[in-house]
Scaffold this motif. Structure first.
Motif, PDB file in Angstrom:
ATOM      1  N   PHE A 183       1.053 -10.902 -39.623  1.00  0.00           N
ATOM      2  CA  PHE A 183       1.427 -12.010 -38.740  1.00  0.00           C
ATOM      3  C   PHE A 183       1.007 -13.353 -39.302  1.00  0.00           C
ATOM      4  CE2 PHE A 183       1.263 -14.793 -35.006  1.00  0.00           C
ATOM      5  CZ  PHE A 183       2.553 -14.616 -34.554  1.00  0.00           C
ATOM      6  N   THR A 184      -0.043 -13.379 -40.118  1.00  0.00           N
ATOM      7  CA  THR A 184      -0.466 -14.669 -40.658  1.00  0.00           C
ATOM      8  C   THR A 184       0.592 -15.275 -41.578  1.00  0.00           C
ATOM      9  OG1 THR A 184      -1.663 -13.608 -42.491  1.00  0.00           O
ATOM     10  CG2 THR A 184      -2.902 -14.035 -40.464  1.00  0.00           C
ATOM     11  N   ASP A 185       1.540 -14.463 -42.063  1.00  0.00           N
ATOM     12  CA  ASP A 185       2.650 -15.002 -42.856  1.00  0.00           C
ATOM     13  C   ASP A 185       3.565 -15.879 -42.011  1.00  0.00           C
ATOM     14  OD1 ASP A 185       1.761 -13.679 -45.117  1.00  0.00           O
ATOM     15  OD2 ASP A 185       3.112 -11.974 -44.871  1.00  0.00           O
ATOM     16  N   GLN A 198       5.736 -26.986 -39.092  1.00  0.00           N
ATOM     17  CA  GLN A 198       6.568 -25.805 -39.247  1.00  0.00           C
ATOM     18  C   GLN A 198       5.707 -24.547 -39.361  1.00  0.00           C
ATOM     19  OE1 GLN A 198      10.294 -25.655 -39.767  1.00  0.00           O
ATOM     20  NE2 GLN A 198       9.930 -27.559 -38.639  1.00  0.00           N
ATOM     21  N   ALA A 199       6.245 -23.416 -38.874  1.00  0.00           N
ATOM     22  CA  ALA A 199       5.627 -22.133 -39.196  1.00  0.00           C
ATOM     23  C   ALA A 199       5.764 -21.905 -40.694  1.00  0.00           C
ATOM     24  CB  ALA A 199       6.315 -21.010 -38.422  1.00  0.00           C
ATOM     25  N   LEU A 242       4.550  -4.523 -37.036  1.00  0.00           N
ATOM     26  CA  LEU A 242       3.563  -5.578 -37.280  1.00  0.00           C
ATOM     27  C   LEU A 242       2.168  -4.967 -37.285  1.00  0.00           C
ATOM     28  CD1 LEU A 242       3.062  -8.728 -37.435  1.00  0.00           C
ATOM     29  CD2 LEU A 242       2.635  -8.592 -34.966  1.00  0.00           C
ATOM     30  N   ASP A 243       1.396  -5.278 -38.303  1.00  0.00           N
ATOM     31  CA  ASP A 243       0.027  -4.779 -38.399  1.00  0.00           C
ATOM     32  C   ASP A 243      -0.845  -5.426 -37.325  1.00  0.00           C
ATOM     33  OD1 ASP A 243      -2.393  -3.692 -39.308  1.00  0.00           O
ATOM     34  OD2 ASP A 243      -2.718  -5.384 -40.675  1.00  0.00           O
ATOM     35  N   ILE A 244      -1.460  -4.611 -36.477  1.00  0.00           N
ATOM     36  CA  ILE A 244      -2.261  -5.150 -35.377  1.00  0.00           C
ATOM     37  C   ILE A 244      -3.454  -5.931 -35.897  1.00  0.00           C
ATOM     38  CG2 ILE A 244      -3.668  -3.045 -35.104  1.00  0.00           C
ATOM     39  CD1 ILE A 244      -3.571  -3.663 -32.039  1.00  0.00           C
ATOM     40  N   GLY A 245      -3.991  -5.532 -37.032  1.00  0.00           N
ATOM     41  CA  GLY A 245      -5.116  -6.260 -37.601  1.00  0.00           C
ATOM     42  C   GLY A 245      -4.771  -7.692 -37.922  1.00  0.00           C
ATOM     43  N   LEU A 247      -2.517  -9.555 -36.403  1.00  0.00           N
ATOM     44  CA  LEU A 247      -2.391 -10.302 -35.143  1.00  0.00           C
ATOM     45  C   LEU A 247      -3.767 -10.723 -34.646  1.00  0.00           C
ATOM     46  CD1 LEU A 247      -0.444 -11.284 -32.909  1.00  0.00           C
ATOM     47  CD2 LEU A 247      -0.801  -9.081 -31.776  1.00  0.00           C
ATOM     48  N   GLN A 248      -4.728  -9.814 -34.759  1.00  0.00           N
ATOM     49  CA  GLN A 248      -6.081 -10.133 -34.321  1.00  0.00           C
ATOM     50  C   GLN A 248      -6.739 -11.160 -35.236  1.00  0.00           C
ATOM     51  OE1 GLN A 248      -7.492  -6.100 -34.235  1.00  0.00           O
ATOM     52  NE2 GLN A 248      -6.804  -5.753 -32.125  1.00  0.00           N
ATOM     53  N   ARG A 249      -6.484 -11.060 -36.535  1.00  0.00           N
ATOM     54  CA  ARG A 249      -7.044 -12.054 -37.458  1.00  0.00           C
ATOM     55  C   ARG A 249      -6.477 -13.440 -37.172  1.00  0.00           C
ATOM     56  NH1 ARG A 249      -6.160  -7.839 -41.091  1.00  0.00           N
ATOM     57  NH2 ARG A 249      -4.259  -8.801 -41.929  1.00  0.00           N
ATOM     58  N   TRP A 250      -5.180 -13.485 -36.856  1.00  0.00           N
ATOM     59  CA  TRP A 250      -4.556 -14.767 -36.517  1.00  0.00           C
ATOM     60  C   TRP A 250      -5.236 -15.405 -35.309  1.00  0.00           C
ATOM     61  CZ3 TRP A 250      -1.304 -15.653 -32.049  1.00  0.00           C
ATOM     62  CH2 TRP A 250      -0.716 -16.929 -32.020  1.00  0.00           C
ATOM     63  N   SER A 251      -5.455 -14.613 -34.275  1.00  0.00           N
ATOM     64  CA  SER A 251      -6.013 -15.165 -33.039  1.00  0.00           C
ATOM     65  C   SER A 251      -7.503 -15.451 -33.144  1.00  0.00           C
ATOM     66  CB  SER A 251      -5.747 -14.215 -31.873  1.00  0.00           C
ATOM     67  OG  SER A 251      -6.315 -12.951 -32.118  1.00  0.00           O
TER      68      SER A 251
END
Length: 279
Positions: A183-185, A198-199, A242-245, A247-251
């Motif tokens: 998700f960080t991408d 922009q994203a 999507l890798d859940i890890g 998503l958590q790293r992003w947040s």
């Protein structure tokens, strides 16, 4: 005309600020402020969202032109919903008998034990999302010259009270797999291109987005209580793992969005009177 309805005593900024509140009390106040509380369909509003993107019919002709491409606007918010708010070819399975639970990716029932394995580490952010869940992520863009921030209030300002809004949407199947999408991408992380926020990127391998006129979403709204804010939607038709890890790293990072969990969904809008035709 980018904000439909022009509800009495509700400016674009005020409405966006109301939408940024997350407590149930705030949602209740927002719902009570809407003029259409009868059991009939709300009247006098522009087209509503979410919808089944496979169905192109609609009787609600929008009074605004579609927003420009996301690259010509400023990213103002990123958030996720637990369950797909939209229904589409790749996410057509109802999560439950309750329409307010949204939809899940078609392949959710075929995941392996390894993909469904939960982390042994204590999770403090996005703890309401676990492997096997479906989430719908919204990248919200605005015509205003503003920087990204928490909630939809970040999409307007006192100098830009009636913004055009565009929402880029992708439905993800969350899995415990570091080889799945990161998700960080798709994060922001201060990325500026040609002077616009922009994203870093948007998903490109999940089909051509279905673009249509609609509204902002959220659990405060229904067929009887409509959103007064217009938005151009761009919804990709297929799910992606999507890798859940990630998503958590992003947040866990120092997010300008202050997103720590996935939000509830608005039930699918099915009344033709509330839907715009999809070209």
């Amino acid at each position: 005309m980018s904000i439909v309805g022009q509800i009495a005593d509700t400016s674009g900024v005020a409405a966006l600020q109301a939408l940024s509140m997350t407590s149930m009390g705030a949602l209740a106040l927002l719902a009570l402020s809407a003029p259409a509380l009868a059991q009939e369909l709300c009247a006098g509003y522009g087209p509503q969202t979410p919808r089944d993107i496979s169905q192109t019919d609609g009787l609600n002709q929008p009074l605004f032109t579609l927003a420009p491409d996301a690259s010509e606007m400023n990213l103002c918010n990123i958030h996720a919903h637990l369950g797909a708010e939209h229904k589409g070819p790749g996410f057509s399975v109802a999560k439950s008998s309750d329409a307010r639970d949204g939809y899940v990716c078609n392949e959710a029932s075929t995941l392996t034990p390894a993909e469904l394995e939960e982390s042994a580490e204590e999770v403090e952010v996005f703890e309401n999302v676990k492997p096997g869940d479906t989430v719908e992520v919204h990248w919200v863009y605005t015509s205003c010259d503003v920087a990204p921030g928490p909630g939809l209030a970040a999409c307007a300002s006192t100098a830009c009270t009636n913004p055009e809004l565009r929402v880029e949407a992708q439905v993800f199947l969350v899995v415990n797999d570091s080889k799945a999408l990161d998700f960080t991408d798709f994060a922001y992380e201060g990325n500026i291109v040609d002077g616009r926020h922009q994203a870093k990127s948007l998903p490109t391998e999940t089909g051509d987005p279905v673009v249509f006129a609609g509204s902002t979403t959220g659990e405060a709204y229904s067929h009887q209580i409509c959103s007064p804010l217009a938005a151009t939607w761009s919804v990709r038709p297929a799910c992606a793992k999507l890798d859940i890890g990630s998503l958590q790293r992003w947040s866990e990072g120092k997010l300008v969005f202050a997103e720590t969990e996935a939000h509830a969904v608005r039930e699918l809008v099915t009344a033709p009177e509330l839907l715009a035709p999809i070209e």
